[in-house]
Motif scaffolding. Structure first.
Motif, PDB file in Angstrom:
ATOM      1  N   GLN A   1     -15.312  14.557   2.865  1.00  9.12           N
ATOM      2  CA  GLN A   1     -14.777  13.111   3.082  1.00  9.12           C
ATOM      3  C   GLN A   1     -14.687  12.361   2.257  1.00  9.12           C
ATOM      4  O   GLN A   1     -14.257  10.873   1.829  1.00  9.12           O
ATOM      5  CB  GLN A   1     -17.138  13.372   3.368  1.00  9.12           C
ATOM      6  N   ILE A   2     -15.178  12.636   0.666  1.00 10.94           N
ATOM      7  CA  ILE A   2     -15.062  11.882  -0.241  1.00 10.94           C
ATOM      8  C   ILE A   2     -13.872  11.952  -0.528  1.00 10.94           C
ATOM      9  O   ILE A   2     -12.957  10.843  -1.698  1.00 10.94           O
ATOM     10  CB  ILE A   2     -15.409  13.117  -2.283  1.00 10.94           C
ATOM     11  N   ARG A   3     -12.743  13.061  -0.162  1.00  8.61           N
ATOM     12  CA  ARG A   3     -11.215  12.998  -0.774  1.00  8.61           C
ATOM     13  C   ARG A   3     -10.407  11.244   0.384  1.00  8.61           C
ATOM     14  O   ARG A   3      -9.909  11.022   0.110  1.00  8.61           O
ATOM     15  CB  ARG A   3     -10.355  13.383  -0.721  1.00  8.61           C
ATOM     16  N   ARG A   4     -11.647  11.272   1.510  1.00  9.28           N
ATOM     17  CA  ARG A   4     -10.816  10.102   2.802  1.00  9.28           C
ATOM     18  C   ARG A   4     -11.563   8.847   2.170  1.00  9.28           C
ATOM     19  O   ARG A   4     -10.285   7.420   2.458  1.00  9.28           O
ATOM     20  CB  ARG A   4     -11.281  10.724   4.031  1.00  9.28           C
ATOM     21  N   GLU A   5     -12.568   8.726   1.038  1.00 11.31           N
ATOM     22  CA  GLU A   5     -13.200   7.921   0.988  1.00 11.31           C
ATOM     23  C   GLU A   5     -12.457   7.361  -0.454  1.00 11.31           C
ATOM     24  O   GLU A   5     -12.434   5.872  -0.485  1.00 11.31           O
ATOM     25  CB  GLU A   5     -14.441   8.004   0.001  1.00 11.31           C
ATOM     26  N   ILE A   6     -11.872   8.147  -1.178  1.00 12.12           N
ATOM     27  CA  ILE A   6     -11.117   7.379  -2.263  1.00 12.12           C
ATOM     28  C   ILE A   6      -9.661   7.367  -1.716  1.00 12.12           C
ATOM     29  O   ILE A   6      -9.031   6.350  -1.985  1.00 12.12           O
ATOM     30  CB  ILE A   6     -10.477   8.971  -3.157  1.00 12.12           C
ATOM     31  N   ALA A   7      -9.301   7.824  -0.557  1.00 12.59           N
ATOM     32  CA  ALA A   7      -8.009   7.186  -0.162  1.00 12.59           C
ATOM     33  C   ALA A   7      -8.294   5.608   0.452  1.00 12.59           C
ATOM     34  O   ALA A   7      -7.391   4.873   0.229  1.00 12.59           O
ATOM     35  CB  ALA A   7      -7.808   8.692   1.053  1.00 12.59           C
ATOM     36  N   ARG A   8      -9.246   5.466   0.954  1.00 10.03           N
ATOM     37  CA  ARG A   8      -9.480   4.032   2.031  1.00 10.03           C
ATOM     38  C   ARG A   8      -9.136   3.217   0.569  1.00 10.03           C
ATOM     39  O   ARG A   8      -9.004   1.803   0.496  1.00 10.03           O
ATOM     40  CB  ARG A   8     -10.905   4.293   1.984  1.00 10.03           C
ATOM     41  N   ILE A   9      -9.958   3.368   0.065  1.00 10.81           N
ATOM     42  CA  ILE A   9     -10.544   2.355  -1.805  1.00 10.81           C
ATOM     43  C   ILE A   9      -8.873   2.102  -2.202  1.00 10.81           C
ATOM     44  O   ILE A   9      -8.442   1.298  -2.600  1.00 10.81           O
ATOM     45  CB  ILE A   9     -11.789   3.341  -3.129  1.00 10.81           C
ATOM     46  N   LYS A  10      -8.478   3.271  -2.266  1.00  9.58           N
ATOM     47  CA  LYS A  10      -6.888   3.310  -3.272  1.00  9.58           C
ATOM     48  C   LYS A  10      -5.837   2.407  -2.517  1.00  9.58           C
ATOM     49  O   LYS A  10      -5.002   1.265  -2.626  1.00  9.58           O
ATOM     50  CB  LYS A  10      -6.293   4.499  -3.540  1.00  9.58           C
TER      51      LYS A  10
ATOM     52  N   MET B   1     -20.460   8.414   4.155  1.00 12.03           N
ATOM     53  CA  MET B   1     -18.976   6.822   4.302  1.00 12.03           C
ATOM     54  C   MET B   1     -19.073   5.685   4.519  1.00 12.03           C
ATOM     55  O   MET B   1     -20.282   5.514   5.349  1.00 12.03           O
ATOM     56  CB  MET B   1     -18.223   7.636   5.293  1.00 12.03           C
ATOM     57  N   THR B   2     -18.544   5.145   3.311  1.00 13.95           N
ATOM     58  CA  THR B   2     -19.451   3.489   3.858  1.00 13.95           C
ATOM     59  C   THR B   2     -17.544   3.037   4.224  1.00 13.95           C
ATOM     60  O   THR B   2     -16.561   3.382   4.523  1.00 13.95           O
ATOM     61  CB  THR B   2     -18.060   2.980   2.157  1.00 13.95           C
ATOM     62  N   LYS B   3     -18.564   1.675   5.443  1.00 16.10           N
ATOM     63  CA  LYS B   3     -17.273   1.240   6.747  1.00 16.10           C
ATOM     64  C   LYS B   3     -15.763   0.487   5.782  1.00 16.10           C
ATOM     65  O   LYS B   3     -16.907   0.007   4.691  1.00 16.10           O
ATOM     66  CB  LYS B   3     -17.553   0.311   7.439  1.00 16.10           C
ATOM     67  N   PRO B   4     -15.157   0.336   6.363  1.00 14.69           N
ATOM     68  CA  PRO B   4     -13.494  -0.476   5.906  1.00 14.69           C
ATOM     69  C   PRO B   4     -14.021  -2.125   5.650  1.00 14.69           C
ATOM     70  O   PRO B   4     -13.583  -2.307   4.496  1.00 14.69           O
ATOM     71  CB  PRO B   4     -12.825   0.359   6.500  1.00 14.69           C
ATOM     72  N   ALA B   5     -14.975  -2.266   6.846  1.00 13.17           N
ATOM     73  CA  ALA B   5     -15.101  -3.941   6.340  1.00 13.17           C
ATOM     74  C   ALA B   5     -16.168  -4.061   5.135  1.00 13.17           C
ATOM     75  O   ALA B   5     -16.224  -4.679   4.483  1.00 13.17           O
ATOM     76  CB  ALA B   5     -15.744  -3.958   7.794  1.00 13.17           C
ATOM     77  N   VAL B   6     -17.212  -2.770   4.851  1.00  6.37           N
ATOM     78  CA  VAL B   6     -18.514  -3.727   3.623  1.00  6.37           C
ATOM     79  C   VAL B   6     -17.414  -3.413   2.550  1.00  6.37           C
ATOM     80  O   VAL B   6     -17.174  -4.485   1.516  1.00  6.37           O
ATOM     81  CB  VAL B   6     -18.725  -2.212   3.695  1.00  6.37           C
ATOM     82  N   LEU B   7     -16.278  -2.454   2.775  1.00  6.03           N
ATOM     83  CA  LEU B   7     -15.230  -1.857   1.457  1.00  6.03           C
ATOM     84  C   LEU B   7     -14.305  -3.547   0.736  1.00  6.03           C
ATOM     85  O   LEU B   7     -14.259  -3.538   0.154  1.00  6.03           O
ATOM     86  CB  LEU B   7     -13.981  -0.635   1.334  1.00  6.03           C
ATOM     87  N   ARG B   8     -13.684  -4.170   2.356  1.00  9.43           N
ATOM     88  CA  ARG B   8     -12.893  -5.544   2.371  1.00  9.43           C
ATOM     89  C   ARG B   8     -13.435  -5.943   1.226  1.00  9.43           C
ATOM     90  O   ARG B   8     -13.252  -6.882   0.698  1.00  9.43           O
ATOM     91  CB  ARG B   8     -12.104  -5.088   3.233  1.00  9.43           C
ATOM     92  N   ASP B   9     -15.288  -6.604   1.117  1.00  7.81           N
ATOM     93  CA  ASP B   9     -15.650  -7.421   1.093  1.00  7.81           C
ATOM     94  C   ASP B   9     -16.435  -7.796  -1.115  1.00  7.81           C
ATOM     95  O   ASP B   9     -17.108  -8.217  -1.455  1.00  7.81           O
ATOM     96  CB  ASP B   9     -17.193  -7.457   1.919  1.00  7.81           C
TER      97      ASP B   9
ATOM     98  N   LYS C   1     -16.676   6.563  -9.683  1.00  3.33           N
ATOM     99  CA  LYS C   1     -17.957   7.666  -9.066  1.00  3.33           C
ATOM    100  C   LYS C   1     -17.129   8.237  -8.285  1.00  3.33           C
ATOM    101  O   LYS C   1     -18.576  10.046  -8.284  1.00  3.33           O
ATOM    102  CB  LYS C   1     -19.065   6.423  -8.677  1.00  3.33           C
ATOM    103  N   LEU C   2     -16.859   8.261  -7.133  1.00  5.60           N
ATOM    104  CA  LEU C   2     -16.386   9.560  -6.117  1.00  5.60           C
ATOM    105  C   LEU C   2     -15.615  10.204  -6.531  1.00  5.60           C
ATOM    106  O   LEU C   2     -15.315  11.664  -6.574  1.00  5.60           O
ATOM    107  CB  LEU C   2     -15.373   8.670  -4.754  1.00  5.60           C
ATOM    108  N   GLN C   3     -14.426  10.555  -7.413  1.00  9.78           N
ATOM    109  CA  GLN C   3     -14.052  10.979  -8.331  1.00  9.78           C
ATOM    110  C   GLN C   3     -14.719  12.028  -9.330  1.00  9.78           C
ATOM    111  O   GLN C   3     -14.350  12.678  -9.613  1.00  9.78           O
ATOM    112  CB  GLN C   3     -12.764  10.468  -9.347  1.00  9.78           C
TER     113      GLN C   3
END
Length: 64
Positions: free
Chosen positions: A46-55, A1-9, A21-23
Motif C-alpha cells: 500500500q505504501i509503495r503504491r501511494e508513493i508511486a501515485r505521489i511521484k 490510502m489517500t484518494k487521487p483527487a485529494v492528492l491532486r488538490d 513521510k511515506l518513505q
C-alpha cells in the motif's frame, strides 16, 4: 490510502512532504520485516503504491 483527487488538490511541497513521510514509514516496515516483527505485510504494498501515485502527480505538475 489517500484518494487521487485529494492528492491532486495538494501543492508540490505538500506532496513532497507526504512522500518523505511515506518513505520513512516504508523504511520502518522493511526493518520490521528483516527482524521478523512485521504485523501487516500488505502495508508495504500500500505504501509503495501511494508513493508511486505521489511521484506520478509530481511529474504531471512538473510537465505543466
Amino acid at each position: 490510502m489517500t484518494k487521487p483527487a485529494v492528492l491532486r488538490d495538494k501543492t508540490s511541497d505538500e506532496l513532497r512532504t507526504e512522500e518523505a513521510k511515506l518513505q520513512n514509514d516504508l523504511y520502518k516496515l522493511r526493518f520490521q520485516r528483516a527482524t521478523g516483527r512485521m504485523e501487516n505485510p500488505s502495508k508495504m504494498r500500500q505504501i509503495r503504491r501511494e508513493i508511486a501515485r505521489i511521484k506520478t502527480l509530481l511529474g504531471e505538475k512538473a510537465r505543466g
